[in-house]
Design a protein around this motif. Structure first.
Motif, PDB file in Angstrom:
ATOM      1  N   ARG A   7       0.842  -1.201   0.000  1.00  0.00           N
ATOM      2  CA  ARG A   7       0.000   0.000   0.000  1.00  0.00           C
ATOM      3  C   ARG A   7       0.879   1.254   0.000  1.00  0.00           C
ATOM      4  O   ARG A   7       0.535   2.257  -0.611  1.00  0.00           O
ATOM      5  CB  ARG A   7      -0.908  -0.035   1.227  1.00  0.00           C
ATOM      6  CG  ARG A   7      -1.883   1.091   1.289  1.00  0.00           C
ATOM      7  CD  ARG A   7      -2.701   1.027   2.585  1.00  0.00           C
ATOM      8  NE  ARG A   7      -3.750   1.996   2.578  1.00  0.00           N
ATOM      9  CZ  ARG A   7      -3.577   3.293   2.784  1.00  0.00           C
ATOM     10  NH1 ARG A   7      -2.377   3.775   3.024  1.00  0.00           N
ATOM     11  NH2 ARG A   7      -4.608   4.119   2.768  1.00  0.00           N
ATOM     12  N   GLU A  27     -12.798  -2.958   0.510  1.00  0.00           N
ATOM     13  CA  GLU A  27     -12.572  -1.919   1.525  1.00  0.00           C
ATOM     14  C   GLU A  27     -11.098  -1.514   1.552  1.00  0.00           C
ATOM     15  O   GLU A  27     -10.777  -0.336   1.724  1.00  0.00           O
ATOM     16  CB  GLU A  27     -13.046  -2.387   2.908  1.00  0.00           C
ATOM     17  CG  GLU A  27     -14.536  -2.606   3.013  1.00  0.00           C
ATOM     18  CD  GLU A  27     -15.378  -1.366   2.746  1.00  0.00           C
ATOM     19  OE1 GLU A  27     -14.880  -0.223   2.884  1.00  0.00           O
ATOM     20  OE2 GLU A  27     -16.560  -1.536   2.396  1.00  0.00           O
ATOM     21  N   LYS A  28     -10.207  -2.474   1.384  1.00  0.00           N
ATOM     22  CA  LYS A  28      -8.775  -2.153   1.323  1.00  0.00           C
ATOM     23  C   LYS A  28      -8.492  -1.265   0.121  1.00  0.00           C
ATOM     24  O   LYS A  28      -7.764  -0.272   0.233  1.00  0.00           O
ATOM     25  CB  LYS A  28      -7.944  -3.432   1.226  1.00  0.00           C
ATOM     26  CG  LYS A  28      -7.923  -4.262   2.479  1.00  0.00           C
ATOM     27  CD  LYS A  28      -7.118  -5.532   2.244  1.00  0.00           C
ATOM     28  CE  LYS A  28      -7.197  -6.509   3.376  1.00  0.00           C
ATOM     29  NZ  LYS A  28      -6.476  -7.765   3.056  1.00  0.00           N
ATOM     30  N   THR A  75      -9.142   2.390   0.402  1.00  0.00           N
ATOM     31  CA  THR A  75      -8.238   3.206   1.223  1.00  0.00           C
ATOM     32  C   THR A  75      -7.221   3.952   0.363  1.00  0.00           C
ATOM     33  O   THR A  75      -6.585   4.885   0.845  1.00  0.00           O
ATOM     34  CB  THR A  75      -7.496   2.377   2.290  1.00  0.00           C
ATOM     35  OG1 THR A  75      -6.611   1.459   1.647  1.00  0.00           O
ATOM     36  CG2 THR A  75      -8.467   1.649   3.206  1.00  0.00           C
ATOM     37  N   ASP A 109      -9.696   7.483  -4.613  1.00  0.00           N
ATOM     38  CA  ASP A 109     -10.645   8.537  -4.268  1.00  0.00           C
ATOM     39  C   ASP A 109     -11.202   9.159  -5.550  1.00  0.00           C
ATOM     40  O   ASP A 109     -10.692   8.922  -6.640  1.00  0.00           O
ATOM     41  CB  ASP A 109     -10.008   9.598  -3.362  1.00  0.00           C
ATOM     42  CG  ASP A 109      -8.847  10.331  -4.010  1.00  0.00           C
ATOM     43  OD1 ASP A 109      -9.012  10.858  -5.124  1.00  0.00           O
ATOM     44  OD2 ASP A 109      -7.772  10.386  -3.395  1.00  0.00           O
TER      45      ASP A 109
END
Length: 108
Positions: free
Chosen positions: A33, A75-76, A79, A82
């Motif tokens: 990430r 959901e990951k 993060t 956007d």
């Protein structure tokens, strides 16, 4: 059902998706990430779509667990995506999340 769908739901198709899952996990061991957020996020989406695929056969007793695992992956991904910087990926992840929630709801 078209040729592609028939192939995907065959034994060879399942093996192909299983093979893909292995490689998604390998990619997630490489992309993090922090160091490669876009690649990490798109891999999370791809993994979620593969998990969703595994939930569809009616003979599976654990369909809900596949949907829930897919939801965790989405959901990951959300993060790192956007509306401003990655609007297409963000919308794809949001739409898949809504689909998964609806599918989980149907099983409850």
């Amino acid at each position: 059902m078209g040729y592609r769908a028939a192939y995907t739901y065959s034994a060879d198709g399942y093996r192909l998706i299983e093979w893909s899952m292995t490689h998604f996990d390998n990619a997630l061991g490489f992309f993090s990430r922090d160091t490669a957020p876009y690649q990490w996020g798109t891999t999370q989406i791809n993994k979620a779509m593969a998990l969703r695929f595994f939930a569809f056969p009616d003979f599976r007793k654990d369909r809900q667990s596949y949907f829930k695992q897919a939801l965790v992956e989405i959901e990951k991904a959300l993060t790192v995506f956007d509306e401003t910087h990655t609007p297409v990926d963000f919308q794809m992840a949001k739409d898949l999340r809504q689909t998964l929630l609806a599918e989980i709801d149907k099983l409850d």
